[in-house]
Motif scaffolding. Structure first.
Motif, short mmCIF file in Angstrom:
data_model
loop_
_atom_site.label_atom_id
_atom_site.label_comp_id
_atom_site.label_asym_id
_atom_site.label_seq_id
_atom_site.Cartn_x
_atom_site.Cartn_y
_atom_site.Cartn_z
N VAL A 42 7.11 1.18 5.82
CA VAL A 42 7.22 2.23 4.82
C VAL A 42 5.69 2.80 4.42
CG1 VAL A 42 8.09 3.26 2.81
CG2 VAL A 42 9.75 1.78 4.41
N ALA A 43 5.06 2.10 3.98
CA ALA A 43 3.38 2.34 3.47
C ALA A 43 2.78 2.64 4.48
CB ALA A 43 2.77 1.07 2.65
N TRP A 44 2.81 2.16 5.82
CA TRP A 44 2.09 2.57 6.83
C TRP A 44 2.52 4.25 7.30
CZ3 TRP A 44 4.35 3.95 11.50
CH2 TRP A 44 3.28 4.71 12.63
N ALA A 45 3.89 4.37 7.25
CA ALA A 45 4.28 5.67 7.51
C ALA A 45 4.02 6.75 6.48
CB ALA A 45 5.81 5.82 7.69
N CYS A 46 3.85 6.24 5.27
CA CYS A 46 3.80 7.30 4.19
C CYS A 46 2.09 7.83 4.20
CB CYS A 46 3.98 6.80 2.68
SG CYS A 46 5.80 6.50 2.43
N ALA A 47 1.30 6.69 4.40
CA ALA A 47 -0.02 6.86 4.59
C ALA A 47 -0.41 7.75 5.86
CB ALA A 47 -0.89 5.55 4.68
N GLY A 48 0.38 7.52 6.59
CA GLY A 48 0.06 8.62 8.08
C GLY A 48 0.63 9.87 7.61
N ALA A 49 1.64 10.20 6.65
CA ALA A 49 1.95 11.58 6.55
C ALA A 49 1.21 11.96 5.51
CB ALA A 49 3.36 11.14 5.85
N VAL A 50 0.52 11.16 4.57
CA VAL A 50 -0.44 12.04 3.56
C VAL A 50 -1.65 12.28 4.35
CG1 VAL A 50 -1.96 11.34 1.63
CG2 VAL A 50 0.42 10.59 1.67
N ASP A 51 -2.15 11.48 5.25
CA ASP A 51 -3.49 11.73 6.11
C ASP A 51 -3.13 12.93 7.18
OD1 ASP A 51 -5.91 11.12 7.26
OD2 ASP A 51 -4.84 11.03 8.96
#
Length: 214
Positions: free
Chosen positions: A205-214
């Motif tokens: 979830v943290a990885w996916a959220c970081a990718g979305a923000v990027d």
């Protein structure tokens, strides 16, 4: 409050940069483009050329459709579902395990209503067939189709089983022949070192959220 203002020229430059369109298209590092974009949607429409090839060609002019087969055969990319069927960097595969698990729960009942009934009874048989005989296309299993197809998404039960097994991670797309998926067992498609990794769901979830923000 005074809102910040970005000049048109700066906004255009930012857009081109974030979409990977500001670099020289003469460079041949195809995986760098896919890594930067995060995924490339696989498109069935081919008016001029299929959209995924046009997306990659616009950023790397040396790109040719056969390059996708080469990236797949080398284990650099895999195909799965984002908002649609997409090509993704192989390094992302472990994070898809959370999606596999969620889809396994959410799709079974939904697909029984959406598709022809009976696909659930085909799952074990389809999986056994792939394990014993190797890669298959849906047409290899089409002899069980009950009646004439009524449209693009009217799948016969074994096709539905193949798609369900793929979406839930029990099969993988090894490659495409034209635009037809060829399915195989994950252990014959995904590198062993990635297949053995199951991240903690919170990390995914943290990885996916970081990718979305990027």
């Amino acid at each position: 409050m005074t809102l910040p203002v970005i000049a048109n020229a700066v906004a255009r430059a930012l857009f081109l940069d974030r979409h990977g369109l500001a670099e020289s298209p003469a460079v041949r590092d195809f995986m760098a483009v896919i890594d930067r974009l995060g995924f490339v949607q696989v498109d069935s429409i081919a008016t001029v050329e299929r959209a995924h090839h046009m997306i990659l060609w616009a950023r790397r002019n040396a790109w040719r459709p056969a390059d996708l087969d080469r990236l797949s055969s080398r284990g650099d990319v895999f195909e799965h579902w984002t908002h649609d069927a997409s090509i993704l960097p192989m390094a992302h595969y472990p994070h898809w395990r959370l999606k596999f698990a969620r889809d396994a729960v959410g799709m079974a009942a939904l697909w029984e209503r959406w598709q022809r009934q009976g696909f659930a009874e085909r799952i074990d048989g389809v999986l056994d067939h792939v394990a014993a005989h190797g890669p298959v296309m849906s047409s290899d299993l089409k002899d069980d189709s009950a009646g004439k197809s009524t449209g693009w998404w009217d799948w016969h039960p074994s096709k539905t089983a193949l798609e369900y097994l793929w979406r839930t991670g029990r099969l993988a797309v090894a490659r495409r022949d034209g635009f037809r998926k060829i399915y195989d067992l994950p252990e014959r498609v995904i590198p062993a070192q990635l297949l053995a990794v199951t991240p903690d769901p919170d990390d995914t979830v943290a990885w996916a959220c970081a990718g979305a923000v990027d």
